[in-house]
Design an enzyme around this catalytic site. Structure first.
Site, PDB file in Angstrom:
ATOM      1  N   CYS A  49       0.803  -1.219   0.000  1.00 37.21           N
ATOM      2  CA  CYS A  49       0.000   0.000   0.000  1.00 37.21           C
ATOM      3  C   CYS A  49       0.837   1.271   0.000  1.00 37.21           C
ATOM      4  O   CYS A  49       0.317   2.356  -0.273  1.00 37.21           O
ATOM      5  CB  CYS A  49      -0.958  -0.010   1.188  1.00 37.21           C
ATOM      6  SG  CYS A  49      -2.109  -1.410   1.189  1.00 37.21           S
TER       7      CYS A  49
ATOM      8  N   HIS B  76      -2.994   7.150   2.048  1.00 35.38           N
ATOM      9  CA  HIS B  76      -3.446   5.832   1.615  1.00 35.38           C
ATOM     10  C   HIS B  76      -4.826   5.578   2.209  1.00 35.38           C
ATOM     11  O   HIS B  76      -5.040   5.722   3.413  1.00 35.38           O
ATOM     12  CB  HIS B  76      -2.464   4.757   2.072  1.00 35.38           C
ATOM     13  CG  HIS B  76      -3.004   3.374   1.993  1.00 35.38           C
ATOM     14  ND1 HIS B  76      -3.578   2.866   0.846  1.00 35.38           N
ATOM     15  CD2 HIS B  76      -3.097   2.391   2.938  1.00 35.38           C
ATOM     16  CE1 HIS B  76      -3.981   1.629   1.080  1.00 35.38           C
ATOM     17  NE2 HIS B  76      -3.711   1.327   2.336  1.00 35.38           N
TER      18      HIS B  76
ATOM     19  N   ASN C  22     -10.142  -0.146  -0.016  1.00 39.94           N
ATOM     20  CA  ASN C  22      -8.684  -0.088  -0.021  1.00 39.94           C
ATOM     21  C   ASN C  22      -8.170  -0.750  -1.288  1.00 39.94           C
ATOM     22  O   ASN C  22      -8.204  -1.970  -1.426  1.00 39.94           O
ATOM     23  CB  ASN C  22      -8.149  -0.805   1.222  1.00 39.94           C
ATOM     24  CG  ASN C  22      -6.638  -0.768   1.338  1.00 39.94           C
ATOM     25  OD1 ASN C  22      -5.937  -0.484   0.370  1.00 39.94           O
ATOM     26  ND2 ASN C  22      -6.121  -1.089   2.507  1.00 39.94           N
TER      27      ASN C  22
END
Length: 321
Positions: free
Chosen positions: A112, A248, A278
Site C-alpha cells: 500500500c 493511503h 482499499n
C-alpha cells in the site's frame, strides 16, 4: 531541478460490490463495516481482467491529461502487489501497450506504500539528471488474493489503478522519506507458491492475504504522522501551509487518529474510501486523479502524500502541485 506531476489518470472495474452483497456470504452487515472502516462499496475486477489491464487504462488517461506522448517517457514504474504473472513485469506490459519504446520499465513491490515509493524512486532518477519524464502507476487487484470467507480482509479491499505523469521542472517535490520494518511483516502478509515441491509430490499451495488489523492500525497511526512531520520540518515548510494530506485510503478511523495527532482539521484529509475501499498501491493516485479532474488542485498548492502497508513499509512525499 525537481519532479512535478503534470498529468493524472485512473481506472476502476465496473462491478460494484456493496456491504450488503458481502453480507450474503460472510458474517457481516453494512453498519458493522461502515462504522469500523468507512467503506460502503468497492470495485472488483472480472475474472478476465487483471492488474495490467487497469494499469494500462490508467496510464493512457494520464498521458492524455498531461499532453505527453508515450515516446517521451524515459521510465515507467508500476507499484503493485498483485502482478498478473512473475514475468514479464506489469510495467513492461504497460510499456508495450502504450508504445513507450524508449522507456525503462519495472515493477516495484511495497504494497500500500507502493505509489509513494515509486514516485520517490522516479524523483531520484530525475533529480540525478538521468531521466526527464516518467510514468508512475499504482495498480492492484487484491480481490484475487483474498479469502472471501475471511471477514477481516474481504470487507476492506477493492481493485483499481491510478497513474501520474511526472517531468523535471523547477517546482514539484520538496522532500520525501521512505522506511520499512520487516520485523513486523507478519502483521500483513500474503503467501505465494513458495512451499512444496512438485518433484517430491508436494503441490505448492496458493496463499491468501492475512492481517492483524490491530497491529496495522497501531503501526499506521504512529508511523504516518512521524513521516509527515519529517518531510514538512526537514523541508522548512510550516504544516499549516499544506492544503491537503492525501493518505493511503485504508480506514477512516486511521485518518481521524492521524489528524488528531497532527492537530489538523479533517477537512484537509480528502477521501474516496467509501466508494472504492482499499485499493492498495492505487488509492493515492486514484484520489489524486479525482481531485485533479474536479478542479480541487491549483498550481502552487502544497500537498503531502503518505502511505503505509505490508512490509511493513511507509513513505511520505511533500510537493508543490
Amino acid at each position: 531541478m525537481t519532479t512535478r506531476i503534470i498529468g493524472t489518470g485512473s481506472a476502476v472495474p465496473e462491478q460494484v460490490v456493496t456491504n450488503d452483497d458481502l453480507a450474503e456470504f460472510v458474517d457481516t452487515n453494512d453498519e458493522w463495516i461502515r462504522t469500523r472502516t468507512g467503506i460502503k462499496e468497492r470495485r472488483i475486477a472480472s475474472a478476465e481482467s487483471g492488474t495490467s489491464d487497469l494499469a494500462i487504462q490508467a496510464a493512457k488517461e494520464a498521458l492524455i491529461n498531461a499532453g505527453v506522448s508515450a515516446d517521451e517517457l524515459d521510465i515507467i514504474i508500476l507499484a503493485t502487489s498483485s502482478a498478473d504473472c512473475c514475468f514479464p513485469s506489469g510495467a513492461c506490459e504497460v510499456q508495450a501497450a502504450i508504445g513507450a519504446r524508449r522507456a525503462a520499465a519495472f515493477d516495484l513491490s511495497a504494497a500500500c506504500s507502493g505509489f509513494v515509493y515509486a514516485l520517490n524512486t522516479v524523483h531520484g532518477f530525475i533529480k540525478a539528471g538521468i531521466y526527464r519524464t516518467g510514468l508512475v502507476i499504482g495498480a492492484d487487484t487484491l480481490s484475487k488474493l483474498i479469502d472471501w470467507n475471511d471477514r477481516s480482509t474481504c470487507v476492506l479491499f477493492g481493485d483499481g489503478a491510478g497513474a501520474a505523469v511526472v517531468r523535471a521542472e523547477e517546482k514539484g517535490i520538496l522532500h520525501m522519506t521512505m522506511g520499512a520494518d520487516g520485523t513486523r511483516g507478519s502483521a500483513l502478509e500474503c503467501g505465494g507458491r513458495t512451499t512444496g515441491n512438485f518433484l517430491t509430490g508436494e503441490k505448492p499451495e496458493l496463499g491468501y492475504m492475512t492481517m492483524d488489523g490491530q497491529e496495522v492500525f497501531k503501526f499506521a497511526v504512529k508511523t504516518v504522522p512521524e513521516a509527515i512531520k519529517q518531510v514538512v520540518e526537514e523541508s522548512g515548510t510550516d504544516i499549516e501551509e499544506i492544503k491537503y494530506f492525501i493518505l493511503h485510503q485504508a480506514n477512516y478511523r486511521i485518518f481521524e487518529s492521524i489528524a488528531k495527532r497532527l492537530k489538523i482539521p479533517m477537512e484537509k484529509f480528502p477521501t474516496n474510501l467509501e466508494r472504492f475501499g482499499n485499493t492498495s498501491g492505487a488509492t493515492i493516485p486514484i484520489l489524486l486523479d479525482e481531485m485533479n479532474r474536479e478542479g480541487k488542485l491549483q498550481r502552487g498548492d502544497k500537498l503531502v502524500f503518505a502511505g503505509f502497508g505490508a512490509g511493513l513499509t511507509w513513505g511520505a512525499t511533500l510537493l508543490e502541485w
